[in-house]
Design a protein around this motif. Structure first.
Motif, short mmCIF file in Angstrom:
data_model
loop_
_atom_site.label_atom_id
_atom_site.label_comp_id
_atom_site.label_asym_id
_atom_site.label_seq_id
_atom_site.Cartn_x
_atom_site.Cartn_y
_atom_site.Cartn_z
N ALA A 132 -21.03 -33.95 27.77
CA ALA A 132 -22.16 -33.12 27.36
C ALA A 132 -22.53 -33.37 25.90
N LEU A 174 -24.48 -36.68 25.81
CA LEU A 174 -25.81 -36.58 26.40
C LEU A 174 -26.77 -35.75 25.54
N ASN A 175 -26.24 -34.74 24.88
CA ASN A 175 -27.11 -33.85 24.12
C ASN A 175 -27.26 -34.21 22.65
N ASP A 176 -26.27 -34.90 22.08
CA ASP A 176 -26.26 -35.09 20.63
C ASP A 176 -26.46 -36.53 20.18
N VAL A 234 -33.15 -38.91 29.60
CA VAL A 234 -32.17 -37.91 29.12
C VAL A 234 -32.70 -37.23 27.87
N ARG A 261 -33.32 -33.07 27.63
CA ARG A 261 -32.51 -32.20 26.76
C ARG A 261 -33.35 -31.45 25.74
N ARG A 262 -34.61 -31.77 25.62
CA ARG A 262 -35.45 -31.07 24.63
C ARG A 262 -35.65 -29.61 25.00
N HIS A 306 -33.44 -27.70 26.98
CA HIS A 306 -32.15 -27.02 26.88
C HIS A 306 -31.04 -28.05 26.98
N ARG A 307 -29.83 -27.65 26.56
CA ARG A 307 -28.69 -28.57 26.62
C ARG A 307 -28.27 -28.82 28.06
N LEU A 308 -28.02 -30.06 28.37
CA LEU A 308 -27.49 -30.41 29.68
C LEU A 308 -26.01 -30.02 29.71
N GLU A 333 -27.22 -30.56 36.71
CA GLU A 333 -28.35 -30.65 35.78
C GLU A 333 -28.63 -32.09 35.38
N LEU A 334 -27.58 -32.87 35.16
CA LEU A 334 -27.77 -34.28 34.79
C LEU A 334 -28.41 -35.05 35.95
#
Length: 307
Positions: free
Chosen positions: A139, A142-144, A170, A174-175, A177-179, A184-185
């Motif tokens: 996570a 994918l988010n950071d 991706v 993620r813009r 909300h955080r995956l 969700e992925l």
């Protein structure tokens, strides 16, 4: 127990008979299993030892619990990543060793535990840490990570053909909300998942994330370099890999003593490398084992002797 290994629910070891033969086990020998997992290989090595000793490494608490079942004077479990192999063995006065086994696959138990996040078959958190106390999760990546870094990871570690599109997808997902979960992925990347090839594609994406989370390529290189330090001359290096990235590193290290570039030579033109390959081509599982254990399909076994 079949020749194909312990059929425990935790983990069925791949190419067990071939690995044991490749180690050339001696009853009074000193051996290292750097990937204990469910203990399938370790338990069979221990059966062959009398006055010898086995040191098994794993960073997973579940593996540590399995290791307690093998408790005996000839066995030492080391809860650590194998990238610290040389130091840990030296602290145990266990150098040099006669053989080292590395099974680089993720254990069946990890794949079958939804909350670990390794498998595309279940929903669960985007975790994928082999060490549950590790600092980085899927996570987080994918988010950071920047989209450029995601592009590199998906292309290099997953060999995903549309890696740039996947990274951009991706980034867009993620813009909002955080995956956080596997579901969700999968939903987020559905637009760039090839129809009819969903399972293969998702496996490639998950492989890329898992390798980055656990720094698998870096850890493998460090372990291989240290194997040359801890093995005695004539000692055996036995490595099972499951994808081309790992196998290429192992092949290059055995053949050249390094991971990239040509083999180095001394003043007289003699090759300077710590190992000699036992098998020119990697050994693979036979059809009978693959039928019993699908994980064996991609396994490649390389064996080398310490010069």
């Amino acid at each position: 127990m079949s020749e194909y290994g312990n059929d425990s629910a935790y983990h069925r070891p791949v190419m067990l008979a071939q690995c044991l033969a490749a180690l050339d086990l001696q009853p009074d020998g000193r051996y290292v299993d750097v990937t204990f997992g469910g203990g399938g290989h370790s338990s069979r090595i221990l059966e062959k030892l009398t006055t010898g000793h086995l040191y098994s490494f794993d960073q997973d608490a579940d593996a540590e619990a399995e290791a307690h079942k093998l408790a005996r004077p000839q066995f030492t479990f080391v809860k650590a990543n194998f990238r610290n192999l040389a130091v840990d063995l030296q602290q145990l006065n266990a150098v040099p060793v006669d053989g080292l086994l590395a099974d680089l696959g993720v254990s069946s138990h990890q794949f079958d535990t939804p909350e670990r996040g390794f498998s595309t078959r279940f929903d669960g958190p985007l975790d994928m840490r082999m060490d549950p106390d590790g600092p980085l999760t899927a996570a987080d990546i994918l988010n950071d990570y920047r989209e450029a870094d995601l592009h590199r990871i998906f292309g290099m570690y997953g060999e995903v053909t549309n890696a740039r599109t996947l990274a951009n997808t991706v980034g867009a997902a993620r813009r909002g909300h955080r995956l956080a979960t596997i579901a969700e992925l999968k939903l987020a990347i559905q637009p760039c998942t090839p129809r009819g090839k969903e399972n293969k594609y998702l496996a490639q994406v998950f492989q890329a994330l898992r390798i980055e989370v656990n720094q698998e390529m870096q850890a493998l290189q460090e372990m291989l370099l240290q194997s040359a330090e801890v093995l005695r001359p004539g000692g055996r290096l036995v490595v099972l890999s499951y994808h081309s990235l790992e196998d290429r590193l192992v092949k290059n290290f055995i053949g050249k003593g390094k991971f990239f570039g040509a083999v180095e030579k001394d003043f007289f033109g003699n090759e300077s490398k710590p190992f000699e390959a036992v098998n020119r081509k990697p050994e693979e599982a036979d059809a009978a084992e693959v039928a019993l254990n699908g994980r064996a399909r991609s396994a490649k076994l390389r064996v080398a002797v310490r010069n």
